[in-house]
Every structure is written in structure tokens, then in C-alpha cells.
Design a protein around this motif. Structure first.
Motif, mmCIF file in Angstrom:
data_model
loop_
_atom_site.group_PDB
_atom_site.id
_atom_site.type_symbol
_atom_site.label_atom_id
_atom_site.label_comp_id
_atom_site.label_asym_id
_atom_site.label_seq_id
_atom_site.Cartn_x
_atom_site.Cartn_y
_atom_site.Cartn_z
ATOM 1 N N GLU A 103 36.775 38.805 43.765
ATOM 2 C CA GLU A 103 37.876 39.087 43.712
ATOM 3 C C GLU A 103 38.900 38.328 44.538
ATOM 4 O O GLU A 103 38.599 38.232 45.565
ATOM 5 N N TRP A 104 40.106 37.714 44.096
ATOM 6 C CA TRP A 104 40.924 36.996 44.659
ATOM 7 C C TRP A 104 41.957 37.811 44.557
ATOM 8 O O TRP A 104 42.787 38.051 43.452
ATOM 9 N N ARG A 105 42.847 38.093 45.637
ATOM 10 C CA ARG A 105 44.039 38.635 45.741
ATOM 11 C C ARG A 105 45.145 38.071 46.234
ATOM 12 O O ARG A 105 44.812 37.300 47.550
ATOM 13 N N VAL A 106 46.450 38.134 45.836
ATOM 14 C CA VAL A 106 47.546 37.293 46.519
ATOM 15 C C VAL A 106 48.619 38.538 46.448
ATOM 16 O O VAL A 106 48.977 38.931 45.621
ATOM 17 N N ALA A 107 49.302 38.568 47.878
ATOM 18 C CA ALA A 107 50.335 39.487 47.971
ATOM 19 C C ALA A 107 51.600 38.736 48.713
ATOM 20 O O ALA A 107 51.392 38.216 49.704
ATOM 21 N N ARG A 111 56.907 40.988 49.236
ATOM 22 C CA ARG A 111 56.598 42.443 48.606
ATOM 23 C C ARG A 111 55.794 43.304 49.692
ATOM 24 O O ARG A 111 55.422 44.523 48.997
ATOM 25 N N THR A 135 51.232 46.797 49.199
ATOM 26 C CA THR A 135 52.389 46.266 48.455
ATOM 27 C C THR A 135 53.068 47.739 47.810
ATOM 28 O O THR A 135 52.487 48.851 47.795
ATOM 29 N N ALA A 136 54.348 47.682 47.121
ATOM 30 C CA ALA A 136 54.604 48.861 46.546
ATOM 31 C C ALA A 136 53.726 49.170 45.112
ATOM 32 O O ALA A 136 53.959 50.554 44.625
ATOM 33 N N SER A 137 53.041 48.353 44.919
ATOM 34 C CA SER A 137 52.015 48.860 43.731
ATOM 35 C C SER A 137 50.832 49.842 44.218
ATOM 36 O O SER A 137 50.326 49.442 45.378
ATOM 37 N N ALA A 138 50.580 50.725 43.515
ATOM 38 C CA ALA A 138 49.470 51.621 43.832
ATOM 39 C C ALA A 138 48.032 50.944 43.769
ATOM 40 O O ALA A 138 47.111 51.246 44.617
ATOM 41 N N LYS A 139 48.020 50.188 43.189
ATOM 42 C CA LYS A 139 46.660 49.170 43.220
ATOM 43 C C LYS A 139 46.872 47.881 43.720
ATOM 44 O O LYS A 139 45.993 46.955 43.404
ATOM 45 N N GLY A 140 47.909 47.847 44.667
ATOM 46 C CA GLY A 140 47.887 46.313 44.932
ATOM 47 C C GLY A 140 47.535 45.817 46.401
ATOM 48 O O GLY A 140 47.830 44.948 46.826
ATOM 49 N N THR A 171 59.828 46.034 45.575
ATOM 50 C CA THR A 171 59.463 46.409 44.377
ATOM 51 C C THR A 171 60.061 45.380 43.426
ATOM 52 O O THR A 171 59.577 45.395 42.371
#
Lengths: 171, 501
Positions: A103-107, A111, A135-140, A171
Motif C-alpha cells: 500500500e502506498w499512501r500520501v497525505a 489536509r 486526515t479528515a477522512s475516516a479512512k485516510g 476537508t
């Protein structure tokens, strides 16, 4: 291969993030697996000693678990260590985690809402910490496990300062 | 005006009557079967002597408690915040900042409506933590409307565009035909059988009901008997689904109010008014369950921030802006809601995904069939039960084509594209969802790749957002295409980390 890139010419790839996690993470992951599975194995072994009648049926699963888990405990952390990487730039936090599923994630900094560290008992023993960036995302949420704990607290300070300086309503 | 000058207000006094009646109703519903049970076991008179005083006591306690609750609950709306003080033994004082208020929803069940009352729920749209909403149960209908308009009244934003205000959609009773074409129908059918047995059990008649049914069916062959039961179940399910639709969507209206609020009003017995600030809207999702898709119908859900943490049961109906309706209506409503000329979900040219994604779906489908057939085969072979072996091949013959067709359909439904300010992603077969997400609403990317996907050059790209479910995915897109898509949809997220070659 069907995935010929259209329009852009060369094929695009995500490059690995620059930093590896701490080398001690391998030992931490190994200890985690062994501690987790030691509980059922010990229960089975103790019962096997106490109950001679059912000894075979109690010890056989214990042996089976060990046969599967010991190689996994040796192998998987090495694989995780090769995959787990992280990078913090002025604009974003970028991680690569996983093994079978990578998994590659970027925030982006603008945010980010909170930056925390967690240290479980095993992590404390190995002097490690996990940094979680939400972040503001429930899954982020972006997690960086297995960092040296001093490095982790420096990172949290740096991230908090950068996010305060970056405008945005998150957001 | 200073804080101390704003008068405290109370809930509507008739709450005591409403709750007393509610308690009385519960006592009757619970008391009658108990009475019959106890009366059957002992004597009817004894049963009355126990149950009637107990019921009266319960009703009395509820009335008293509710009067106390009414007496101790006060609220007021200040210029900057809303305050609520309540609690009989443990006092609680809550205050919500008015600028954080994102929704004011009004609901009223039949009893409340009879007395002209409503329940007001004021929410802040925060995703985490408790204490983010206030409920006033109940106030008068006029007071509810006043609170709603006062709290949601904002100076119209620059995008305010007069001609788009007013009613955007209203119920067409023809839409009721789409209601039974969903999973609700079989679920309700099965639930009906369960309910009959449960009620029979309360009265100690369960065996009687079963024997009676078997007696009716005795003359029929087994297959016919099963068919009769299935048909009865389906009929009940269709009636139930239709009834549910009418209850939920009667007098449905979707309106846009000046000041940028979308409002859904609906309900036959329980009336509901749900408000959604357009500022919170990050896109829409066009949902087509298989049954609806076959007849050209679709539902429109809002993708908005602050809706995710509703109770599980409330979630679907709160975010639904339009119930299942003909596709052209759904497209029009989606466009109106987003203030676009054409809905991004139909304006977009969706790009198909690599063929490798089809193989993956077929393999998943066959694996699911194998998971059903293999245990039957193994059991049949081990226990030498011929029926199981027959069942196994019948299942295989029926399920393999179904699985393959669904897999191919699932592949054909995969797509992604960009149009204007929106990125659009489509996937699913039993429930096909086409989500149009505002690019500015994307707050991060996740790329996920299993070792199988890596071998095929695929990955699953997920846009994380503060709205809706929090993440929307483009499944099994070609690796390079997907990353290029991510970068052109929302520049500079994955951009600095991409390399060519």
C-alpha cells in the motif's frame, strides 16, 4: 501484459519512499508474532502435560502451530522490513507498507488534522514508536510503524509545525 | 443583546402526554401476550391482578419521569451558540457553536404528528467524538421550523443562482414499481415466516402452526410445496417492500432553499425533514442495484461530509437524495444538485480497465462457486450420501454460468474518468455504484497492490475524502494509467513520487 500506458509515453511507477524504518523493527515484529502465538501454544502444552489421556491431540496442534509460525516469524518481518518505507517532504507524508498487499499512501500537509505517536509495551522495549497521521477522512490515516522513538518525536514536532504553517481547512 | 437577556425555552409540555401514551401502548403490547401466557398457566383473574397494577405503575412512573425531564430541560439560541441544559439526576450542559452547525433534521412519528410536535436534531457534521449533536424531543412544529430556518440561515454564497432554487424533484407514485426489485423483498419474505413462528411461540402454538402447514401441504409433491412457500414469501416480501417504500417516500420533495441548503421532506407515518448544506456536498453517487439497473432505474445518494457517523439504520436514508427512479430523472436530479448542466456521471467518458481485471473477477466468481460445491462433494464422498453429490453437480451447473455472467458484467462496469471538476469511478455488479467526486474534495490517495495484481500490472486506487464513506476506489486499473489518472485528477499528491521507466 495488457497495461501499456496510453498517451503518456513512458510507464509510470511510484518510487519507493526515501527512508527505511528502524532495523530494530524486524526484532519487534518477530517478538510480536511469537508473543501472540505463544499463548495458545503454551495453553496447549500445559494442558497436554496435565492431561495424559489427550496428550497427542493437544501437543500435535501445538507442534503444528510452531511449524507454521516459526518460519513465518523469521521470514515475514524481513519482507516487511524491505517493503516498509516512509518519507516526509514539505508538501506531504508518503509511505509504503504491507507485504502480500502493498500500500502506498500520501497525505498532503494541508489536509493533516492530527499527528500522534503510539508505543506499545513491546515497542517500548525495543525503543520504537509508531507515528499516525490522520486526515479528515475516516479512512485516510497514514501510519509509520517501527521508527526510533526519538526520531518519531522529532518527526511529530516537525509535522505539527509544518501543518500549522500550511493554510487549509483540512476537508 | 447580552447572553443573560436571551430567555430560556422549554420543550413542549405535551411530551408528557405523548410519552405516557407510548408507555401505555408498550404495556398493552407486552401485557396482553404475558396475560394470556400467565392466565393460561394459572387463572385469568390472577393474571389480571398482577398485570394491570404493574402496567399502571409503569405508566405512572413514565409520566412522572417525563414530567421531571420536561421540567429540567431548557434550551436557548444565542447569537453564537445553542445551549441545552438537561438531566434529572446527572445534569448536563451542552453548547454547540452555531457556525459549526451543519444540519437541523426534523422527524415526527404518528403520535407526535397527531399532537403537532416534532423532534429536532441539530448536528455539527463532525466525524469523530461524541457531543456533536443536540436532540430536542419534542417541540411544537412551528418552533421546529423556526429553529431550522434560524440555525441554517446563512448569507447566500456568491454561487447562489436564483433559477436553481425551489423544488428539484417530487415523488412520482410510478416509482413504487422499483421498490420490490431489491434485496428488501426476499429479506422481508423470510422475516415474515420468522415473525409468524415467533408470534405463534408466544401463544404456545408453534407446533400447531407447523403441523397445520404440513397438513395443508401433504397432498402436494415436495417441489410444489417448496414453490408454494417461496411464492407466499415473495408475495409478502413484495407487499412489505412496497409498503416500506410508501412509508419512507410518501410526499417526497427535494428542494433547494436560498442560502444553499438542500432539503428532503418525506414520510407517510413518520414525517422526516433532512437538511444538507451544499457546502458539505463533495459529490453524488448514482446507485443501481441489479434489479433496478435491468429496468433502467437508479438512486441518487449525496456524498457529503459529516454524514458518515449516523446510526447504521439511519445511514442510507439520510444520504439518499432521490429514491430509485427512472435513470433520466436520476441524471437530472444529480445535475441539479451539483449545479451542473449535465450530471458528471453521464457526461463523463469512462475508460475501461485492462482485460486482466476480467480474469480476476471470473476467478473470484468460480472460487465462490467452489466454496459452495467442494464441501458438498467432500461430505457426499466421505459419508457416501448420494443426494449431496447430486446437489453438488446441480449447484455447479446452475452457479457457474451465473458467476461467469456476473464476473463479466462486473468487469464491463469498471471504469474511471474525469469531467470538469469531478472524477468519476464506477464498479460493482449486484450494486453498481457510479461516484462523482469533486476533485477538491480528495484529500489523499492510496494505491494498493496485491502480489497477484502486481503480476498483472494492476492496482486499486483509492481517493480518500472527508465525505461519504471516506474512501472511493478505482478497482483494478492499469498501474501506469491509474497513476496518471490520479495525478491529472488531483495534481501534486502522487506527482512528486512518480517515476518513469
Amino acid at each position: 501484459m495488457s497495461g501499456t500506458s496510453q498517451g503518456e509515453g513512458a510507464r509510470l511507477r511510484l518510487r519507493p519512499p526515501r527512508n527505511q524504518v528502524d532495523r530494530r523493527a524486524v526484532a519487534w515484529w518477530r517478538a510480536g508474532i511469537l508473543v501472540f502465538w505463544a499463548v495458545p501454544v503454551l495453553v496447549l502444552v500445559v494442558l497436554g502435560i496435565l492431561l495424559p489421556g489427550a496428550r497427542f491431540w493437544l501437543l500435535a496442534p501445538a507442534v503444528a502451530i510452531m511449524v507454521v509460525i516459526v518460519p513465518l516469524a523469521i521470514g515475514m518481518p524481513l519482507w516487511w522490513y524491505r517493503v516498509h518505507r516512509w518519507e516526509v517532504t514539505d508538501e506531504a507524508v508518503y509511505t509504503r507498507t504491507g507485504a502480500v498487499w502493498q500500500e502506498w499512501r500520501v497525505a498532503p500537509m494541508s489536509r493533516i488534522q492530527t499527528v500522534d505517536t503510539q508505543r506499545g509495551p513491546l515497542e517500548q522495549y525495543f525503543g520504537l514508536a509508531t507515528v499516525t497521521v490522520t486526515t479528515a477522512s475516516a479512512k485516510g490515516a497514514v501510519k509509520i510503524p517501527g521508527l526510533d522513538h526519538e526520531l518519531a518525536s522529532d518527526l511529530v514536532r516537525q509535522l505539527t509545525e509544518t501543518t500549522h504553517a500550511t493554510p487549509g481547512d483540512a476537508t | 443583546m447580552t447572553t443573560s437577556e436571551v430567555a430560556w425555552q422549554r420543550l413542549d409540555r405535551r411530551t408528557v402526554i405523548v410519552n405516557t401514551l407510548n408507555a401505555a401502548g408498550v404495556c398493552v403490547v407486552a401485557g396482553v401476550p404475558t396475560g394470556i401466557g400467565v392466565g393460561g398457566a394459572t387463572s385469568p383473574r390472577l393474571a389480571l391482578a398482577i398485570i394491570v397494577p404493574a402496567a399502571l405503575l409503569i405508566v405512572g412512573v413514565v409520566a412522572l419521569a417525563d414530567h421531571l425531564r420536561w421540567h429540567k430541560t431548557r434550551y436557548r439560541v444565542l447569537t453564537d451558540r445553542v445551549e441545552l441544559h438537561k438531566g434529572i439526576l446527572v445534569r448536563s450542559r451542552r453548547s454547540l457553536s452555531r457556525e459549526r452547525i451543519r444540519s437541523v433534521d426534523l422527524t415526527a412519528n404518528l403520535l407526535l404528528r397527531f399532537f403537532g410536535l416534532v423532534t429536532v436534531k441539530i448536528g455539527t457534521g463532525e466525524q469523530t467524538g461524541t457531543g456533536t449533536s443536540l436532540a430536542l424531543y419534542p417541540v411544537s412544529k412551528a418552533e421546529g421550523e423556526r429553529l431550522r430556518t434560524e440555525l441554517l440561515d446563512r448569507t447566500p454564497s456568491g454561487t447562489g443562482d436564483g433559477r436553481r432554487n425551489g423544488v428539484l424533484a417530487a415523488i412520482d407514485l410510478g416509482w413504487v414499481r422499483f421498490a420490490p426489485m431489491s434485496f428488501v423483498t426476499p429479506t422481508l419474505g423470510v422475516a415474515a415466516f420468522g415473525a409468524v413462528l415467533q408470534v405463534a411461540e408466544w401463544f404456545g402454538l408453534q407446533e400447531g402452526v407447523i403441523t397445520w402447514t404440513i397438513d395443508r401441504m401433504r397432498d402436494l409433491p415436495l417441489v410444489a410445496a417448496i414453490l408454494v412457500l417461496v411464492v407466499i414469501g415473495m408475495v409478502v416480501g413484495v407487499i412489505g417492500a412496497t409498503g416500506l417504500f410508501v412509508e419512507m417516500w410518501w410526499q417526497y420533495r427535494l428542494e433547494r432553499e436560498p442560502g444553499g441548503t438542500l432539503r428532503v421532506r418525506r414520510g407517510l407515518l413518520t414525517s422526516r425533514s433532512i437538511s444538507l448544506e451544499e457546502r458539505r456536498l463533495r459529490g453524488v453517487e448514482l446507485v443501481e442495484p441489479l434489479g433496478n439497473r435491468l429496468v433502467g432505474a437508479a438512486r441518487v445518494d449525496a456524498v457529503a461530509t459529516g454524514l458518515a457517523k449516523q446510526k447504521e439504520s439511519e445511514k442510507t436514508d439520510h444520504k439518499t437524495l432521490l429514491p430509485s427512479a427512472p435513470r433520466h430523472v436520476a441524471d437530472r436530479v444529480a445535475a441539479e444538485v451539483l449545479r451542473e448542466d449535465v450530471s458528471p456521471t453521464s457526461a463523463v467518458r469512462l475508460r475501461p480497465h485492462p482485460v486482466a481485471a476480467r480474469g480476476r473477477r471470473i476467478r473470484w466468481g468460480l472460487a465462490c462457486v467452489a466454496a459452495v460445491v467442494a464441501p458438498l462433494l467432500v461430505l457426499g464422498w466421505l459419508l457416501s450420501v448420494e443426494v449431496l453429490l447430486h446437489l453438488a453437480w446441480i449447484c455447479a451447473v446452475v452457479l457457474v454460468p451465473v458467476a461467469v455472467v456476473l464476473a463479466i458484467d462486473a468487469y464491463r462496469n469498471l471504469g474511471h474518468g474525469l469531467t470538469g471538476d469531478y472524477l468519476v469511478a464506477r464498479s460493482g455488479t449486484v450494486r453498481r455504484g457510479t461516484v462523482a467526486l469533486q476533485r477538491r474534495g480528495v484529500i489523499g490517495w492510496t494505491a494498493r497492490q496485491s502480489i497477484f495484481q502486481r503480476r498483472k500490472g494492476l492496482l486499486t486506487l483509492t481517493a480518500t475524502t472527508a465525505a461519504g464513506t471516506g474512501a472511493y476506489s478505482v478497482h483494478d486499473v492499469g498501474e501506469s494509467d491509474g497513476l496518471a489518472f490520479a495525478e491529472s485528477a488531483v495534481p501534486d499528491l502522487f506527482g512528486p513520487f512518480l517515476e518513469r521507466g
